[in-house]
Structure formats: C-alpha cells, structure tokens
Design an enzyme around this catalytic site. Structure first.
Site, PDB file in Angstrom:
ATOM      1  N   GLY A 239      -2.571  -6.081  -0.576  1.00 16.85           N
ATOM      2  CA  GLY A 239      -3.585  -5.263  -1.097  1.00 16.85           C
ATOM      3  C   GLY A 239      -4.945  -5.567  -0.494  1.00 16.85           C
ATOM      4  N   GLU A 275       1.763 -10.608   0.087  1.00 17.05           N
ATOM      5  CA  GLU A 275       2.533  -9.432   0.973  1.00 17.05           C
ATOM      6  C   GLU A 275       1.425  -8.738   1.548  1.00 17.05           C
ATOM      7  OE1 GLU A 275       4.097  -7.826  -2.573  1.00 17.05           O
ATOM      8  OE2 GLU A 275       5.854  -9.306  -2.862  1.00 17.05           O
ATOM      9  N   ARG A 314      -3.526  10.043   6.302  1.00 17.19           N
ATOM     10  CA  ARG A 314      -4.374   9.372   5.271  1.00 17.19           C
ATOM     11  C   ARG A 314      -5.834  10.240   4.935  1.00 17.19           C
ATOM     12  NH1 ARG A 314      -6.854   5.181   5.893  1.00 17.19           N
ATOM     13  NH2 ARG A 314      -6.575   4.465   3.824  1.00 17.19           N
ATOM     14  N   CYS A 344      -1.809  24.289  10.559  1.00 16.06           N
ATOM     15  CA  CYS A 344      -2.086  25.344   9.374  1.00 16.06           C
ATOM     16  C   CYS A 344      -2.537  24.909   7.974  1.00 16.06           C
ATOM     17  CB  CYS A 344      -1.027  26.324   9.471  1.00 16.06           C
ATOM     18  SG  CYS A 344      -0.593  26.811  11.328  1.00 16.06           S
TER      19      CYS A 344
HETATM   20  C1  LIG Z   1       2.251  -1.688  -0.555  1.00 19.29           C
HETATM   21  C2  LIG Z   1       2.609  -2.866  -1.201  1.00 19.29           C
HETATM   22  C3  LIG Z   1       2.084  -4.042  -0.256  1.00 19.29           C
HETATM   23  C4  LIG Z   1       1.293  -3.979   0.935  1.00 19.29           C
HETATM   24  O1  LIG Z   1      -0.116  -3.485   0.603  1.00 19.29           O
HETATM   25  P1  LIG Z   1      -1.367  -3.451   1.400  1.00 19.29           P
HETATM   26  O2  LIG Z   1      -2.348  -2.998   0.845  1.00 19.29           O
HETATM   27  O3  LIG Z   1      -0.667  -2.825   2.767  1.00 19.29           O
HETATM   28  O4  LIG Z   1      -1.462  -5.107   1.708  1.00 19.29           O
HETATM   29  C5  LIG Z   1       2.484  -5.208  -0.910  1.00 19.29           C
HETATM   30  N1  LIG Z   1       3.207  -5.348  -1.994  1.00 19.29           N
HETATM   31  C6  LIG Z   1       4.021  -4.329  -2.731  1.00 19.29           C
HETATM   32  C7  LIG Z   1       4.789  -4.585  -3.801  1.00 19.29           C
HETATM   33  C8  LIG Z   1       3.516  -3.078  -2.091  1.00 19.29           C
HETATM   34  O5  LIG Z   1       3.864  -2.150  -2.842  1.00 19.29           O
END
Ligand SMILES: *Cc1c(COP(=O)(O)O)cnc(C)c1O
Length: 417
Positions: A239, A275, A314, A344
C-alpha cells in the site's frame, strides 16, 4: 541518477532512447527500467537491516514473467491473489514457500493447487474460508498453515476504490470476530494459524494509517497470546504510495523504520512480512505512445494518441493522474492538451491539461505506469494488448510481444451451421 532522463533533447530509459524503442518495437508499448525496479526492491530490503522479514511483492501490480524472475533472483517472495498468479510465479522460478495467498474469494481449485504446491501460508478472510481450507487440507491429508487477515478499521486516506481496511469494506475479518475464528481453527484438525495479516489500502501517502493498523494487530497478538496462541509472523500488507504528480509519499526506508519502531515500542520481535506492489514497480515503468492527431473542440485541445484506456485504465477507473512528457519536444509553441485515446468512451483519457510542444507523429511518454498499467489492460474495442520492454543499460528486451489480431478471437467460435 535518474534512469528516465533527457539527453540532448531526447528522452531515454537508462542508455536507450525511446525513439529507438518505438522504431523497433512499435507503439503503444510499456517500457520498464531494470535498474529502477531493482533499486526500489533493495530500498525496502535494506531498510530492515537484520530484523527478520520477508518482502512478498504483490504480483497483481505487474505480473510480467521477466519482472517476476528479476525479483526472484533478488530473493523476493510473492503475494498472490489467484491460481493464475501462482502459475506465473512458479513459471518465473519462484518457490512456493516464498508465497502467501491473499484474496476474499479463493476458489476450491485455487486452494487445492496452492496447498499441493506447498505455499507458505494462506491469508484467510472469513470463517467460511477457514472451513473450506480445513476441509480441503483434510482431503489432502495435510495441515494448512494460515494467517488471519484482519480488518483493522483504519482510514487509509486514499481513493475509495483502493481503501480496503475500513469496517465497511469487503476485506478481512473484523477484529471482534477473530477470537471466534481462532477457536474454530483450534477445533479443526487441518489448519494451523501461524500469523496475522492486514492490508489497508493502496497509494497511501502517510505513515500514520500503517502505524495505526500495526498497533491494532499488535493488540490482538497480545490478547491471543494470553489464550495460548503463539504466532510466527505478522504481515502488514502493501500500500505504500508513489509520486504521480505532486504527492510526497514516504520513502521505503522511512516506512520500514516506522513499522519497526512500532514493533519495538511494543516489545514485539516477530518476523514482519510486507507486500509492496506499486511502490516497487510503479515508477519503474512508462507507456510510450505516438500522437495520431491534434484537434480542438470549443476551448479544449486534444492530443489523440495510439494508446487508450484499454492499455491504461487508471485514469478512467480512479480519475488517476499521470504526467505526460514529450520524447523530443517539437519546435512549436507549448499548448495545453487533454491526451486521449481512440476508444469510443468519453472516459478514454490518459491525462488532462498537459502542457506539450507536439506535432502529429511525435512520441509521448506517460509516466508512473509500471503498476496497475499493463496488468489491468484489456482488449476493449478489439485492441490487441501492448508489448512490454525491459531496458538494461544500453540494451533492451521485448518481454511481451504485441498481441496479434488473430489472438483477439482465438478462443471464440461460431454456432454450428
Ligand atoms: C493489492 C494488494 C497489495 C499491494 O498493494 P500496493 O498498493 O500495490 O502495494 C498487497 N497486499 C494485498 C493483500 C493486496 O490486495
């Protein structure tokens, strides 16, 4: 050194000019810098020092095999959200024990494949999923290692579509239901809870929501410990945001330090998993596109380019902002353009109000699209998906070819005569 840079009026990725890539590969195409990708991963890894940790790159941000393989070679693990992503990581040479499996809707077949492969753990999001995993592990004669993904009810201050850790979101287990799930797991014979996980959202530009979420997780760690549950790791998800325009997100180092300080303030020394997806690949990639037409309507000037919302969703999906720059500024007055594609849909824009010196036929680069760019691309309007290229030094490699027209309908058939 900035790996995307101008040199004598020409824009370069490392030592390769975008003009060279366009003339060999064609446009539109995604271009990634290997140096940036590796540097970003290292920033996270180095920030941990010798604190026990694992970095599970979120494959959904960009699952190109070549990117996965580079990350594997650096020692990364992976956060997967589908059987397809499991397949990709294995194909790229990833080890099952270096993967965690997230997501609210894991199918039976996906859980079976993940357990058979020997994945490190499944991040479970509900009582029903815990039950399903227990049953499947039973039929395999195995015990599945699990982390419980909790919903810490923390506001990440991000776009509502990418906020995931609020009580009203579909993700995670509400904190007050966790003790029940721990009991459920204790009574089941084929699951073993080894960790707690959370992931509160994406493109966060402040540290405080991460710290608040980790604090909630730590409170739970201590209350569960009193009930006799010993955990082996904590997972704070991904995140961390990146800079698209004038945001000022924390650097990976500050982010990791804030997490480690929170752990040490609570005298917790459990291994920490993270992550990150966007913060690793987001600024390592750009989209190279060519101007087809310039046109005006009322007060608006449009640059119609050969990339579109099927290549980069996006802006249409989140109103996301991406900077656009010239590969080689033309010798004409700068004008403010909306950069739009040929699809379109009025939502088919790549960027609004960009000041550009361009003529038809010129090349443009849409910045910061390494994450959720190619990964979200589609065939809408029967447009083949774009090629992807990785630059390393003064060489470049096509790591995904342009789709061909016949691939567009290869799985289709007409009714029998
Ligand atoms: C999407 C997601 C991430 C990665 O999020 P980023 O904003 O790209 O770092 C990590 N863990 C889980 C469970 C996710 O769904």
């Amino acid at each position: 050194m900035d790996h995307f840079h101008y040199c004598e009026g020409q824009y370069f990725a490392e030592g390769v000019s975008f003009a060279r890539i366009a003339s060999t590969v064609g446009t539109p195409c995604y271009v990634y810098s290997r140096a940036i990708l590796e540097q970003r991963w290292r920033l996270f890894n180095d920030a941990f020092g010798d604190y026990p940790h694992r970095i599970h790159y979120a494959v959904k941000a960009n699952g190109n095999l070549a990117i996965l393989k580079l990350l594997c070679q650096m020692g990364s693990g992976f956060d997967i959200v589908s059987g397809g992503e499991l397949e990709r990581v294995l194909k790229a040479g990833g080890r099952p024990d270096d993967m965690v499996f997230s997501g609210v809707g894991k199918r039976e077949s996906e859980i079976t494949t993940a357990l058979e492969a020997g994945i490190h753990c499944i991040n479970v999001e509900s009582a029903a999923e815990l039950d399903r995993v227990n049953r499947i592990a039973g039929t395999l004669g195995a015990v599945a290692d699990l982390a419980l993904r909790i919903n810490p009810d923390v506001d990440p201050h991000t776009h509502p579509y990418i906020a995931t850790g609020l009580r009203e979101n579909k993700f995670g287990i509400p904190i007050d239901e966790v003790p029940d799930l721990v009991r459920q797991a204790h009574d089941a014979n084929h699951v073993n809870i080894i960790g707690l996980a959370c992931h509160i959202g994406s493109q966060l530009t402040e540290l405080s929501p991460f710290v608040a979420a980790l604090d909630r997780v730590l409170e739970l760690v201590f209350s569960l410990r009193q009930e006799g549950l010993q955990l082996k790791h904590l997972d704070i998800g991904g995140g961390l945001g990146i800079r698209y325009g004038d945001e000022t997100p924390p650097e990976p180092d500050a982010y990791v330090k804030a997490l480690l300080n929170t752990l040490s303030a609570r005298q917790c020394n459990l291994p920490l998993f993270i992550e990150p997806g966007r913060a690793i690949v987001g600024n390592a990639g750009v989209l190279l596109t060519r101007v087809e037409y310039l046109k005006s309507a009322q007060s608006h000037q449009f640059a119609v380019v050969d990339a579109a919302m099927n290549d980069l969703l996006r802006p249409a999906l989140y109103g996301a902002h991406h900077r656009v720059i010239e590969v080689s500024p033309a010798d004409v007055e700068p004008t403010t353009y909306d950069v739009v594609g040929p699809i379109c849909e009025t939502a088919d824009f790549l960027s609004r109000s960009q000041r550009l010196s361009i003529s038809p036929g010129d090349l443009l680069v849409v910045q910061s699209v390494g994450a959720y760019g190619s990964a979200m691309s589609s065939n809408y309007n029967s447009r083949p998906r774009s090629a992807e290229v990785i630059v390393e030094g003064d060489k470049f490699h096509v790591v995904r070819r342009h789709e061909t027209l016949s691939q567009l309908y290869q799985n289709e058939s007409t009714l029998p005569d």
